[in-house]
Design a protein around this motif. Structure first.
Motif, mmCIF file in Angstrom:
data_model
loop_
_atom_site.group_PDB
_atom_site.id
_atom_site.type_symbol
_atom_site.label_atom_id
_atom_site.label_comp_id
_atom_site.label_asym_id
_atom_site.label_seq_id
_atom_site.Cartn_x
_atom_site.Cartn_y
_atom_site.Cartn_z
ATOM 1 N N SER A 61 43.939 73.627 74.534
ATOM 2 C CA SER A 61 44.488 73.791 73.183
ATOM 3 C C SER A 61 43.738 72.978 72.146
ATOM 4 N N ARG A 62 43.206 71.825 72.545
ATOM 5 C CA ARG A 62 42.506 70.970 71.588
ATOM 6 C C ARG A 62 41.616 69.971 72.341
ATOM 7 N N THR A 63 40.607 69.481 71.650
ATOM 8 C CA THR A 63 39.735 68.444 72.202
ATOM 9 C C THR A 63 39.632 67.313 71.197
ATOM 10 N N SER A 64 39.397 66.107 71.692
ATOM 11 C CA SER A 64 39.286 64.965 70.780
ATOM 12 C C SER A 64 37.964 64.964 70.026
ATOM 13 N N SER A 65 36.962 65.712 70.533
ATOM 14 C CA SER A 65 35.637 65.781 69.895
ATOM 15 C C SER A 65 35.003 64.394 69.760
ATOM 16 N N LYS A 66 35.350 63.501 70.658
ATOM 17 C CA LYS A 66 34.819 62.136 70.619
ATOM 18 C C LYS A 66 34.912 61.546 72.022
ATOM 19 N N LEU A 67 33.895 60.795 72.400
ATOM 20 C CA LEU A 67 33.887 60.144 73.702
ATOM 21 C C LEU A 67 34.563 58.781 73.616
ATOM 22 N N ASP A 68 35.360 58.479 74.614
ATOM 23 C CA ASP A 68 35.933 57.147 74.749
ATOM 24 C C ASP A 68 34.816 56.199 75.185
ATOM 25 N N GLU A 69 34.570 55.170 74.383
ATOM 26 C CA GLU A 69 33.444 54.278 74.660
ATOM 27 C C GLU A 69 33.624 53.498 75.960
ATOM 28 N N SER A 70 34.864 53.293 76.387
ATOM 29 C CA SER A 70 35.096 52.513 77.605
ATOM 30 C C SER A 70 34.923 53.348 78.868
ATOM 31 N N THR A 71 35.248 54.646 78.802
ATOM 32 C CA THR A 71 35.164 55.500 79.989
ATOM 33 C C THR A 71 34.071 56.550 79.891
ATOM 34 N N ARG A 72 33.489 56.723 78.699
ATOM 35 C CA ARG A 72 32.463 57.745 78.458
ATOM 36 C C ARG A 72 32.991 59.133 78.822
ATOM 37 N N THR A 73 34.244 59.386 78.468
ATOM 38 C CA THR A 73 34.842 60.700 78.686
ATOM 39 C C THR A 73 35.453 61.191 77.381
ATOM 40 N N MET A 74 35.594 62.505 77.275
ATOM 41 C CA MET A 74 36.229 63.121 76.118
ATOM 42 C C MET A 74 37.587 63.676 76.551
ATOM 43 N N LEU A 75 38.627 63.350 75.798
ATOM 44 C CA LEU A 75 39.975 63.802 76.137
ATOM 45 C C LEU A 75 40.183 65.226 75.629
ATOM 46 N N VAL A 76 40.621 66.109 76.521
ATOM 47 C CA VAL A 76 41.013 67.461 76.130
ATOM 48 C C VAL A 76 42.466 67.657 76.548
ATOM 49 N N GLU A 77 43.167 68.537 75.822
ATOM 50 C CA GLU A 77 44.576 68.781 76.095
ATOM 51 C C GLU A 77 44.841 70.271 76.219
ATOM 52 N N ALA A 78 45.716 70.595 77.163
ATOM 53 C CA ALA A 78 46.195 71.968 77.331
ATOM 54 C C ALA A 78 47.709 71.949 77.179
ATOM 55 N N ASP A 79 48.243 72.793 76.300
ATOM 56 C CA ASP A 79 49.689 72.886 76.129
ATOM 57 C C ASP A 79 50.271 73.788 77.215
ATOM 58 N N TYR A 80 51.432 73.399 77.718
ATOM 59 C CA TYR A 80 52.082 74.179 78.787
ATOM 60 C C TYR A 80 53.552 74.349 78.448
ATOM 61 N N GLU A 81 53.997 75.608 78.385
ATOM 62 C CA GLU A 81 55.405 75.905 78.141
ATOM 63 C C GLU A 81 56.179 75.631 79.427
ATOM 64 N N ASN A 82 57.079 74.653 79.358
ATOM 65 C CA ASN A 82 57.765 74.165 80.548
ATOM 66 C C ASN A 82 59.262 74.461 80.484
ATOM 67 N N ALA A 83 59.598 75.697 80.074
ATOM 68 C CA ALA A 83 61.007 76.058 79.906
ATOM 69 C C ALA A 83 61.783 75.931 81.213
ATOM 70 N N GLU A 84 61.138 76.208 82.343
ATOM 71 C CA GLU A 84 61.809 76.123 83.645
ATOM 72 C C GLU A 84 61.693 74.735 84.265
ATOM 73 N N HIS A 85 61.063 73.797 83.550
ATOM 74 C CA HIS A 85 60.930 72.405 83.997
ATOM 75 C C HIS A 85 60.263 72.317 85.378
ATOM 76 N N LYS A 86 59.182 73.098 85.538
ATOM 77 C CA LYS A 86 58.422 73.018 86.787
ATOM 78 C C LYS A 86 57.667 71.695 86.896
ATOM 79 N N LEU A 87 57.238 71.187 85.752
ATOM 80 C CA LEU A 87 56.479 69.940 85.735
ATOM 81 C C LEU A 87 57.290 68.853 85.049
ATOM 82 N N LEU A 88 56.979 67.620 85.391
ATOM 83 C CA LEU A 88 57.643 66.468 84.800
ATOM 84 C C LEU A 88 56.599 65.554 84.181
ATOM 85 N N PRO A 89 56.919 64.934 83.049
ATOM 86 C CA PRO A 89 55.981 63.962 82.480
ATOM 87 C C PRO A 89 55.677 62.859 83.483
#
Length: 443
Positions: free
Chosen positions: A323-351
């Motif tokens: 759904s979105r990307t941070s478009s920036k690398l984390d200087e400590s981990t050298r990774t870029m955070l990306v996010e995917a939105d998930y409709e969890n109406a049936e509560h299959k997943l938990l935070p």
């Protein structure tokens, strides 16, 4: 007659002659038999090729609530009532707890009493304004009356003056007796006196108007001051009511209470604690957060497909899209955070769940591949190939492997065109071994 001679050979000499003859015969036989050389082993070759593959990467994934509010108090007081506990489903605006604020409520009563008094003062000022306005109107009417009387006196003076002049003329011509002139003079003087009195009355009336207008302005200023005092009190009450409303701890959005850190009777010390009173999480929709390494960050785009699996239930695959990307690398981990939105109406997943995310990009790239059967591995797991040199000898070449494409493996190394790579063999090969290359089958 001559006798035949006999030659006697000593036994030791005879033995030496026999040994010498045997050695010469053995040496002769060795030089006459050549050694037999083994035939070269036949091998098949495989070729490098180019293949278009989708860019994929498998990375760890964390499940987060779409929104998570850490709720604290903005006012000090004691917890009076707790309305919701952990696991409670709440709507935006639902009261989670109440904080008792007796001092603020007492002060609110004082301000409301002051406001009532200010309202009464405003009404009194309005009454005084009305009285002042009535006085101004009365004074203006008196001015008009005085001016009317002045105009009447002016007319009387004019008439008396005309009669006096006419009578004086007649007396001078002895048409009238002198006593008649005295009578006319007295009326003329009386009218003049009345005119002067009317002028004074007009001036006095105008002064009364100015006084009444000054009283009106004073009453209006008093009223404005009382209105300002009333407005100040109203705003103070509104401000205090806002603070009192802070004592009602409310849910900011629809969600579930996932944490409660207070009990009834606890003292809430606003601004001096980092522990929230409640945590409300929105779990009907979740964020799947995936850190993408630096070398793949530029290849991940919004809309790329994501397949999620979780430990203990790897057979269940949950599908989502970036759904979105941070478009920036984390200087400590050298990774870029990306996010995917998930409709969890049936509560299959938990935070808080942790899994693996396979990202399949929309982009594809051309890679060098080789049949996986031609790749060999050392005892330590290092991949290598057997290459046939120009003199038909086997050369061991260590390589680097990229993606595993099933029957094909991506080869990251660069090779010259026409390199001879040995296919899999049933017999082991040794480096430096001479081989015979079998002809390639015609496709």
């Amino acid at each position: 007659m001559l006798q035949s001679a006999r030659i006697v050979i000593h036994p030791l000499v005879f033995g030496l002659l026999i040994m010498s003859n045997g050695c010469q015969k053995s040496a002769f036989n060795t030089q006459s038999v050549p050694a037999k050389q083994p035939a070269p082993d036949p091998v098949k070759l495989v070729s490098l090729s180019q293949q278009q593959v989708s860019i994929t990467t498998r990375q760890p994934a964390n499940v987060k609530a779409f929104q998570e509010a850490h709720i604290a108090s903005r006012i000090e007081g004691y917890v009076k009532t707790i309305h919701h506990d952990i696991g409670a489903v709440v709507q935006a605006g639902d009261i989670l707890a109440e904080i008792d604020l007796p001092e603020q409520r007492s002060y609110q009563a004082v301000l409301e009493a002051r406001l009532d008094k200010a309202e009464a003062d405003v009404q009194g000022a309005l009454s005084r304004i009305e009285i002042a306005q009535a006085r101004v109107s009365s004074s203006e009417a008196m001015v008009r009356q005085a001016r009317s009387a002045l105009e009447g006196s002016q007319a009387s003076v004019t008439a008396s003056q005309a009669e006096f002049q006419r009578t004086q003329d007649l007396v001078s011509r002895q048409s009238l007796e002198p006593r008649m002139l005295d009578e006319v003079r007295k009326r003329f003087e009386a009218d003049q006196a009345a005119y002067s009195s009317s002028e004074s009355a007009v001036v006095s009336s105008q002064a009364n108007v100015e006084v009444a207008q000054a009283e009106l302005r004073s009453s209006q200023a008093e009223h404005a001051a009382m209105m300002a005092e009333k407005e100040i009190l109203s705003r103070q009450i509104t401000e205090l009511q806002t603070k009192i409303n802070f004592g009602l701890i409310k849910a900011p959005f629809d969600g579930i209470v996932t944490s409660r850190n207070i009990d009834q009777g606890d003292l809430v010390d606003a601004g001096h604690t980092t522990t929230p009173m409640f945590v409300v999480s929105q779990v009907d929709q979740l964020r799947i957060q995936i850190p993408v390494p630096e070398n793949l960050a530029s290849t991940v785009q919004v809309g790329d497909e994501v397949d999620l699996t979780f430990s203990g239930n790897e057979d269940v695959v949950i599908n989502a899209t970036i759904s979105r990307t941070s478009s920036k690398l984390d200087e400590s981990t050298r990774t870029m955070l990306v996010e995917a939105d998930y409709e969890n109406a049936e509560h299959k997943l938990l935070p808080g769940m942790f899994g693996q995310a396979l990202i399949t990009g929309k982009k594809s790239s051309s890679v060098t591949v080789l049949p996986s059967r031609a790749v060999r591995f050392s005892d330590k797991g290092a991949p290598y190939l057997f290459i046939v040199s120009d003199d038909d000898k086997v050369v061991k070449q260590t390589i680097s492997i990229g993606k595993d494409l099933g029957e094909q493996l991506e080869i990251l190394d660069q090779f010259e065109s026409g390199v001879k790579i040995v296919d899999s063999t049933t017999t082991p090969l040794l480096e430096g071994q001479v081989v015979t290359v079998l002809p390639q089958p015609v496709p």
